[in-house]
Design a protein around this motif. Sequence first.
Motif, PDB file in Angstrom:
ATOM      1  N   SER B  18       0.839  -1.197   0.000  1.00  0.00           N
ATOM      2  CA  SER B  18       0.000   0.000   0.000  1.00  0.00           C
ATOM      3  C   SER B  18       0.878   1.253   0.000  1.00  0.00           C
ATOM      4  CB  SER B  18      -0.897  -0.010   1.240  1.00  0.00           C
ATOM      5  OG  SER B  18      -1.686   1.142   1.243  1.00  0.00           O
ATOM      6  N   GLY B  19       0.532   2.202  -0.815  1.00  0.00           N
ATOM      7  CA  GLY B  19       1.302   3.444  -0.889  1.00  0.00           C
ATOM      8  C   GLY B  19       2.488   3.381  -1.828  1.00  0.00           C
ATOM      9  N   LYS B  22       0.890   2.336  -7.064  1.00  0.00           N
ATOM     10  CA  LYS B  22       0.218   1.589  -8.144  1.00  0.00           C
ATOM     11  C   LYS B  22      -0.918   2.398  -8.771  1.00  0.00           C
ATOM     12  CE  LYS B  22      -0.859  -1.651  -5.173  1.00  0.00           C
ATOM     13  NZ  LYS B  22      -0.162  -1.073  -4.000  1.00  0.00           N
ATOM     14  N   SER B  23      -1.817   2.876  -7.909  1.00  0.00           N
ATOM     15  CA  SER B  23      -2.966   3.613  -8.455  1.00  0.00           C
ATOM     16  C   SER B  23      -2.499   4.914  -9.087  1.00  0.00           C
ATOM     17  CB  SER B  23      -3.982   3.904  -7.360  1.00  0.00           C
ATOM     18  OG  SER B  23      -4.341   2.705  -6.716  1.00  0.00           O
ATOM     19  N   SER B  24      -1.444   5.487  -8.540  1.00  0.00           N
ATOM     20  CA  SER B  24      -0.918   6.720  -9.130  1.00  0.00           C
ATOM     21  C   SER B  24      -0.503   6.473 -10.564  1.00  0.00           C
ATOM     22  CB  SER B  24       0.294   7.218  -8.340  1.00  0.00           C
ATOM     23  OG  SER B  24      -0.040   7.410  -6.997  1.00  0.00           O
ATOM     24  N   THR B  44      -6.505   2.043  -2.290  1.00  0.00           N
ATOM     25  CA  THR B  44      -7.427   1.225  -3.071  1.00  0.00           C
ATOM     26  C   THR B  44      -8.051   0.158  -2.193  1.00  0.00           C
ATOM     27  OG1 THR B  44      -5.976   1.576  -4.936  1.00  0.00           O
ATOM     28  CG2 THR B  44      -7.602  -0.181  -5.156  1.00  0.00           C
ATOM     29  N   GLY B  67      -3.108  -2.650  -1.721  1.00  0.00           N
ATOM     30  CA  GLY B  67      -1.953  -3.315  -1.127  1.00  0.00           C
ATOM     31  C   GLY B  67      -1.955  -3.437   0.385  1.00  0.00           C
ATOM     32  N   HIS B 129       9.973   1.982  -7.745  1.00  0.00           N
ATOM     33  CA  HIS B 129       9.232   3.215  -8.006  1.00  0.00           C
ATOM     34  C   HIS B 129       9.608   4.351  -7.045  1.00  0.00           C
ATOM     35  CE1 HIS B 129       6.012   5.428  -9.807  1.00  0.00           C
ATOM     36  NE2 HIS B 129       5.342   5.553  -8.674  1.00  0.00           N
ATOM     37  N   ASP B 132      12.423   9.376  -8.179  1.00  0.00           N
ATOM     38  CA  ASP B 132      12.688  10.817  -8.074  1.00  0.00           C
ATOM     39  C   ASP B 132      13.127  11.204  -6.664  1.00  0.00           C
ATOM     40  OD1 ASP B 132       9.860  12.074  -6.745  1.00  0.00           O
ATOM     41  OD2 ASP B 132       9.652  10.157  -7.741  1.00  0.00           O
ATOM     42  N   ILE B 168       6.631   8.811 -11.317  1.00  0.00           N
ATOM     43  CA  ILE B 168       5.538   9.459 -12.038  1.00  0.00           C
ATOM     44  C   ILE B 168       5.949  10.850 -12.509  1.00  0.00           C
ATOM     45  CG2 ILE B 168       3.679   8.217 -10.897  1.00  0.00           C
ATOM     46  CD1 ILE B 168       3.318  10.672  -9.072  1.00  0.00           C
TER      47      ILE B 168
HETATM   48  N1  LIG Z   1       7.693  11.067  -5.066  1.00  0.00           N
HETATM   49  C1  LIG Z   1       6.859  10.218  -5.658  1.00  0.00           C
HETATM   50  N2  LIG Z   1       5.689   9.940  -5.078  1.00  0.00           N
HETATM   51  C2  LIG Z   1       4.859   9.078  -5.709  1.00  0.00           C
HETATM   52  C3  LIG Z   1       5.197   8.489  -6.938  1.00  0.00           C
HETATM   53  N3  LIG Z   1       4.170   7.679  -7.314  1.00  0.00           N
HETATM   54  C4  LIG Z   1       3.237   7.766  -6.351  1.00  0.00           C
HETATM   55  N4  LIG Z   1       3.638   8.603  -5.373  1.00  0.00           N
HETATM   56  C5  LIG Z   1       2.895   8.930  -4.147  1.00  0.00           C
HETATM   57  O1  LIG Z   1       2.670   7.748  -3.401  1.00  0.00           O
HETATM   58  C6  LIG Z   1       1.447   7.827  -2.653  1.00  0.00           C
HETATM   59  C7  LIG Z   1       0.610   6.550  -2.716  1.00  0.00           C
HETATM   60  O2  LIG Z   1       0.179   6.293  -4.035  1.00  0.00           O
HETATM   61  P1  LIG Z   1      -0.998   5.297  -4.474  1.00  0.00           P
HETATM   62  O3  LIG Z   1      -0.901   5.204  -5.953  1.00  0.00           O
HETATM   63  O4  LIG Z   1      -2.315   5.640  -3.896  1.00  0.00           O
HETATM   64  O5  LIG Z   1      -0.526   3.907  -3.828  1.00  0.00           O
HETATM   65  P2  LIG Z   1      -1.094   2.444  -4.062  1.00  0.00           P
HETATM   66  O6  LIG Z   1       0.068   1.576  -4.371  1.00  0.00           O
HETATM   67  O7  LIG Z   1      -2.186   2.436  -5.065  1.00  0.00           O
HETATM   68  O8  LIG Z   1      -1.653   2.067  -2.607  1.00  0.00           O
HETATM   69  P3  LIG Z   1      -2.854   1.044  -2.244  1.00  0.00           P
HETATM   70  O9  LIG Z   1      -3.974   1.385  -3.139  1.00  0.00           O
HETATM   71  O10 LIG Z   1      -3.164   1.264  -0.803  1.00  0.00           O
HETATM   72  O11 LIG Z   1      -2.296  -0.306  -2.487  1.00  0.00           O
HETATM   73  C8  LIG Z   1       0.720   9.065  -3.201  1.00  0.00           C
HETATM   74  O12 LIG Z   1       0.824  10.081  -2.220  1.00  0.00           O
HETATM   75  C9  LIG Z   1       1.512   9.473  -4.435  1.00  0.00           C
HETATM   76  O13 LIG Z   1       1.528  10.878  -4.562  1.00  0.00           O
HETATM   77  C10 LIG Z   1       6.473   8.820  -7.517  1.00  0.00           C
HETATM   78  O14 LIG Z   1       6.891   8.363  -8.592  1.00  0.00           O
HETATM   79  N5  LIG Z   1       7.258   9.683  -6.835  1.00  0.00           N
END
Ligand SMILES: Nc1nc2c(ncn2[C@@H]2O[C@H](COP(=O)(O)OP(=O)(O)OP(=O)(O)O)[C@@H](O)[C@H]2O)c(=O)[nH]1
Lengths: 340, 326
Positions: B18-19, B22-24, B44, B67, B129, B132, B168
Amino acid sequence: TGRLPNSKAGDGKPRLLLMGQRRSGKSSISSVVFHKLPPSETLYLETTTRIKKESMHSFMDFQVWDFPGHLDYFDPAFDVDNIFEEIGALIWVIDAQDEYLEAIMRLNTTILNLQHSYPNINVEVFVHKVDGLSEDYKGDTFRDIIQRVQDELSDHGYENAPVSFYQTSIYDHSIFEAFSKVIQKLIPQLPTLEALLNSLCSTCHIEKAYLFDIMSKIYIATDTSPTDIGSYEICSDYIDVVIDVSEIYGWPRGEQNGDDESLTETGNNDAESLITMERKGNNYLYLREINKYLALICLMGDDSPAEKKAVIDYNVGVFQAALKQVFPRAERDAVDAPAT
Amino acid sequence: MNTTKRQKQRKVLLMGKSGAGKSSMRSIVFSNYVAKDVRRLGATIDVEHSNIKFMGNLMLNLWDCGGQDGFVENYLTHQRAHVFSSVAVLIFVFDIESREFAADVISYSSIIRALAEHSPSAAVFVLIHKMDLVQARLRQQLFDERTEYIRSASESFAPTVDFFATSIWDQSLYKAWTQIIYFLIPNARSIEGLLRELAEVVEARELILYERTTCLMVTHVTRDVEAENPFSDRFERISSILKTHKQSMAKHTGIPAGSANFAEMQIKTGRFMFFITRLTENTNLAAAIPPSEQIFNAARINIALARPRFAELDIASKPRPAVQQA
Ligand SMILES: Nc1nc2c(ncn2[C@@H]2O[C@H](COP(=O)(O)OP(=O)(O)OP(=O)(O)O)[C@@H](O)[C@H]2O)c(=O)[nH]1
Ligand SMILES: Nc1nc2c(ncn2[C@@H]2O[C@H](COP(=O)(O)OP(=O)(O)O)[C@@H](O)[C@H]2O)c(=O)[nH]1
Ligand SMILES: [Mg+2]
């Protein structure tokens, strides 16, 4: 407008001084605007400890001086005249996400100190890092800062001080827009440029035309129809598209021979680009390189570009010729180093 | 034969802690989000599905799997067969900033085992991931270390798993996804063949075929001197440029991002000419050609004439052995 304040003999390059508390974002601003540093990378910038002077060569030359936050410019050991003599604008950066009372106090001290010797200095206050704030809070903070600066100055008997305020962030176009406005005040030819753009717009039915400095993406003039940040952002993003694609496919291909000569005959001397949208009723975009430094970008209505092309080509030619008179320098340079 | 529209469904699992992001990345690549919009995303819940149609009748069936520990537990137990069977690709996302890297890898291993059980011939892509957040000069080394460690935990997939460093905030995201898509396109070879013929006819230096919504490249053809183009990352750069432009137009004109498509883009300079135009229902074609008005005009006409042949390829994809067998 349009007068270079305090312009004297000397190197003739107006200076933009970036001042403000430490960590307010000065170095980030200058790196993002003039060196194309991605905003997220500014997290790694080191604290500035000495004045950093940089010369920008573009359609006009100017210098950007990035000051360390803790400097006392009015320390007698400091050569104040040397700093403020050739100044174009004093840009004061205030971190809107932080306590700003001290910043305002220092700003006012500076303005009052400069008032006598340099009454014409444009003071440009950037209320910075507004990206992190909610709309309401952003507006309140902005108004509060303006109010405090003005009240305090008038308490000291200084009414109508030449101070302008901008809300800025390096994470969007606002910092570029603010710089555009600051720099436009330093261009003596601004009224002429605006008149030229107005006439281009009316002959070609252009909705909005901008003259951009390609390198910095600051716009140095636009026609005098109302400007909204949206159309500036579209045009600014569009320059990126053209620059990026041009970088990818404009690489030097070495000596090709044979039919290459016939190709250069039909290829464009000045880069040109057009985007038409799929949905009817949407604007289309037109870009034309004017010289080494400047590009003209127009937003147009939804009438057919093909029919208008000849009219546009002709009138842009006229515009380009007129601009040569206004900025002879850019042309001279362009001859030395042909634009790509 | 052309009358049966057979659809190639490809199930793609997107997993990771989680975090991790993925969804991003899904929202940016598939739903027209810009990087800074993703802060608004919540965690998610369970699995979110999205479908997207690509060239050659590929239907991508993406499972974004929340996650949080509870959900993962559930995927591995009650829903094990449901989640892990018929998988064509597993994309596993590691957060470079995670403080529990070892634990992340253990969780990865149990997912890998479930995959090996139900979809042994699936392909695995691991994305390291949020790169940056690491200083540029440290990135490569950190990436190499993590890669080695994760590979050793990949069991039967160890020899084939592919690794990408992503963020991203730059085009690295497109680089990774382009490879994944290419792997999934059922008839990439025949598309390439046709594209090469077209490139000869229009004297193009390069043709790039890309999907319209995602701006992901399907394939490209490079001819002659363009093969020496020093920008080897240009394909993902172009994806990223076009996506950004689409978002810019959507944002400032109020058109929904999904419809902010351009009919045509042209760039003419003294060194090259370039244009992009619609090719099929789901694809656009970008053409880089020599700087000549004649070539330019002829190329536009010839590409318009070639449209039906590509459209046919879209529906009449020949059956090929499936990537995996459930
Ligand atoms: N610095 C940075 N932050 C990122 C990047 N990709 C995502 N984030 C941050 O990571 C956080 C979590 O992103 P999500 O896409 O919701 O995570 P997830 O994997 O879908 O999490 P679950 O749905 O709980 O499994 C958000 O605050 C985004 O802004 C990246 O490439 N760089
Ligand atoms: N949120 C946000 N942070 C910013 C902005 N501009 C600069 N920063 C951050 O502010 C910090 C200090 O910036 P720096 O340029 O070193 O400040 P200086 O001491 O005034 O030169 C850095 O971490 C920047 O990333 C902005 O517009 N928004
Ligand atoms: Mg999620």
